[in-house]
Scaffold this motif. Structure first.
Motif, mmCIF file in Angstrom:
data_model
loop_
_atom_site.group_PDB
_atom_site.id
_atom_site.type_symbol
_atom_site.label_atom_id
_atom_site.label_comp_id
_atom_site.label_asym_id
_atom_site.label_seq_id
_atom_site.Cartn_x
_atom_site.Cartn_y
_atom_site.Cartn_z
ATOM 1 N N UNK A 118 0.830 -1.207 0.000
ATOM 2 C CA UNK A 118 0.000 0.000 0.000
ATOM 3 C C UNK A 118 0.865 1.259 0.000
ATOM 4 N N UNK A 119 2.086 1.128 0.531
ATOM 5 C CA UNK A 119 3.017 2.258 0.555
ATOM 6 C C UNK A 119 3.734 2.403 -0.781
ATOM 7 N N UNK A 120 4.227 1.295 -1.332
ATOM 8 C CA UNK A 120 4.973 1.374 -2.592
ATOM 9 C C UNK A 120 4.067 1.735 -3.764
ATOM 10 N N UNK A 121 2.795 1.358 -3.702
ATOM 11 C CA UNK A 121 1.862 1.723 -4.774
ATOM 12 C C UNK A 121 1.583 3.227 -4.771
ATOM 13 N N UNK A 122 1.593 3.806 -3.576
ATOM 14 C CA UNK A 122 1.268 5.231 -3.450
ATOM 15 C C UNK A 122 2.481 6.120 -3.660
ATOM 16 N N UNK A 123 3.664 5.644 -3.243
ATOM 17 C CA UNK A 123 4.879 6.469 -3.319
ATOM 18 C C UNK A 123 5.959 5.710 -4.088
ATOM 19 N N UNK A 124 6.041 5.985 -5.381
ATOM 20 C CA UNK A 124 7.094 5.392 -6.205
ATOM 21 C C UNK A 124 8.413 6.088 -5.901
ATOM 22 N N UNK A 125 9.539 5.392 -6.067
ATOM 23 C CA UNK A 125 10.838 5.989 -5.729
ATOM 24 C C UNK A 125 11.097 7.332 -6.392
ATOM 25 N N UNK A 126 10.771 7.445 -7.689
ATOM 26 C CA UNK A 126 11.069 8.692 -8.391
ATOM 27 C C UNK A 126 10.244 9.864 -7.879
ATOM 28 N N UNK A 127 9.050 9.575 -7.355
ATOM 29 C CA UNK A 127 8.224 10.665 -6.831
ATOM 30 C C UNK A 127 8.737 11.173 -5.489
ATOM 31 N N UNK A 128 9.400 10.319 -4.751
ATOM 32 C CA UNK A 128 9.874 10.692 -3.414
ATOM 33 C C UNK A 128 10.977 11.744 -3.496
ATOM 34 N N UNK A 129 11.840 11.645 -4.491
ATOM 35 C CA UNK A 129 13.000 12.550 -4.599
ATOM 36 C C UNK A 129 12.840 13.524 -5.755
ATOM 37 N N UNK A 130 11.595 13.779 -6.177
ATOM 38 C CA UNK A 130 11.341 14.562 -7.389
ATOM 39 C C UNK A 130 11.793 16.014 -7.287
ATOM 40 N N UNK A 131 11.892 16.564 -6.050
ATOM 41 C CA UNK A 131 12.276 17.985 -5.940
ATOM 42 C C UNK A 131 13.784 18.183 -5.876
ATOM 43 N N UNK A 132 14.545 17.107 -5.957
ATOM 44 C CA UNK A 132 16.006 17.211 -5.950
ATOM 45 C C UNK A 132 16.518 17.473 -7.369
ATOM 46 N N UNK A 133 17.734 18.003 -7.529
ATOM 47 C CA UNK A 133 18.316 18.191 -8.865
ATOM 48 C C UNK A 133 18.388 16.871 -9.631
ATOM 49 N N UNK A 134 18.365 16.946 -10.957
ATOM 50 C CA UNK A 134 18.336 15.744 -11.802
ATOM 51 C C UNK A 134 19.500 14.804 -11.504
ATOM 52 N N UNK A 135 20.679 15.373 -11.288
ATOM 53 C CA UNK A 135 21.842 14.523 -10.995
ATOM 54 C C UNK A 135 21.611 13.728 -9.716
ATOM 55 N N UNK A 136 21.027 14.352 -8.713
ATOM 56 C CA UNK A 136 20.788 13.676 -7.439
ATOM 57 C C UNK A 136 19.700 12.616 -7.605
#
Length: 401
Positions: free
Chosen positions: A69-87
């Motif tokens: 229920x957690x992984x369906x709602x929060x994909x890895x890329x969405x969690x760090x989306x506000x970081x710079x592209x390199x990060x």
């Protein structure tokens, strides 16, 4: 071993303590805890750093059915989306199990210690590196980035004088014993060294007292920069405080309190070397970690290294009922290092190790003051520990001669 959680703690804290332990200790979330965390995430009750640290531990461990229920709602890329592209790319590399070379780790460190947005990515990186263990190249690159953040006063040449020993205790101190570090420093200064302590705010998980708390109770002041070493030696040495050396490094104390589990900085902060000290004396949190600490210290530029294993509560203080291993390393003329392991066996003179519930810095300082003024503190265990530790470290220093 079952993980014991405090139901009064926020759900995200309990979650991090469950999934973010490490390769062997992480456990699956219960369905109830997973639901609690999901509700808190959706309602905005979870800080970005804690969110990143939690999901890094969860994905590193592997998703169990009750956690979907957690992984369906929060994909890895969405969690760090506000970081710079390199990060974002670095975070994906860590998720895939990749290690970072020294240059990439340095560039990552520049972000970690910047004021750019991306605290979720900071939590993600700290948790992933902890769970799978940091490599030597990663440590070296991150340490280089830390040194870049030092204030000018901590980058200037060091006044000439006696050899410098940097002594670095864990920044979260102790919670079941008294610290003897100032007295050890006093004794070693009497042998012809200048002693400098790396100290800072307590980032946990222990919260009772750390070395800086005791130094303040003793009336000691923080050094304002490298130039302070031109003055007469303070009785217990100089105290180099993180907040004065690097505001970026000090800011991480607040992030670490949200991340909960000790990140890479718990190790690296003790190797920050503004004075280019000749000698490092530190301790290993866990016995197997000693060799890694030796390598980090060698790469950090220390010429002579002393790592205490089996110290009381992970400190440099020697126990009274068991032996101590001391790992030694000395740089040779060709740039290589010669290592040695020293075993110091104690002849027990007490029946039990002293265990203090809730030690106070004021009490610790009172013992130190009494020891300085009268030669005894009034605490048998304390006095024996001072003598044992000073004798052992003196023996270790003699190996370098």
């Amino acid at each position: 071993m079952a993980i014991v959680l405090d139901p009064q703690e926020p759900a995200i804290n309990r979650g991090i303590k469950t999934v973010g332990v490490g390769k062997k200790g992480s456990k699956a979330l219960s369905s109830q805890l997973a639901l609690e965390i999901l509700e808190d995430l959706k309602s905005g009750k979870v800080s970005e750093a804690a969110k990143g640290a939690f999901f890094a531990g969860l994905y590193a461990k592997g998703i169990e059915p009750d956690e979907e229920i957690l992984s369906r709602t929060f994909a890895p890329e969405s969690i760090v989306a506000d970081a710079p592209k390199f990060i974002q790319w670095v975070c994906s590399q860590l998720l895939e199990g990749q290690t970072l070379d020294k240059k990439t780790a340095y560039e990552l460190g520049k972000f970690l210690f910047s004021d750019e947005s991306g605290d979720a990515a900071r939590g993600w990186v700290a948790s992933f590196l902890r769970v799978r263990y940091e490599t030597d190249d990663e440590y070296e690159g991150l340490l280089q980035a830390i040194h870049d953040t030092l204030e000018l006063g901590f980058k200037i040449p060091v006044p000439e004088g006696q050899p410098i020993i940097q002594m670095a205790e864990p920044f979260d101190g102790v919670d079941h014993s008294y610290m003897i570090t100032p007295l050890v420093a006093r004794a070693l200064q009497g042998q012809g060294y200048r002693l400098v302590h790396q100290v800072g705010r307590n980032s946990g998980p222990k919260q009772e007292m750390n070395l800086w708390d005791i130094a303040q109770a003793l009336g000691q002041k923080a050094a304002l920069g490298n130039a302070d070493l031109a003055s007469e030696k303070p009785i217990f040495g100089w105290f180099f405080h993180q907040s004065l050396m690097s505001q970026a490094l000090d800011h991480w104390v607040d992030l670490r309190r949200q991340i909960i589990k000790r990140p890479f900085l718990s190790t690296l902060e003790r190797f920050v070397n503004p004075l280019k000290a000749d000698i490092l004396i530190a301790s290993a949190f866990h016995p197997p970690y000693g060799e890694k600490m030796m390598t980090i210290a060698e790469r950090a530029g220390f010429k002579k290294i002393i790592i205490v294993r089996n110290g009381i509560e992970g400190s440099i203080a020697f126990p009274l009922l068991r032996g101590v291993k001391i790992l030694l390393s000395a740089r040779q003329t060709d740039g290589s290092f010669r290592r040695h392991e020293m075993n110091i066996e104690n002849t027990p003179v007490v029946d039990v190790e002293e265990m203090i519930e809730g030690p106070k810095a004021s009490d610790n300082a009172a013992f130190i003051k009494s020891y300085v003024e009268q030669g005894v503190s009034g605490n048998k265990h304390f006095d024996l520990r001072v003598q044992s530790t000073v004798d052992g470290l003196t023996q270790a220093l003699a190996w370098f001669q």
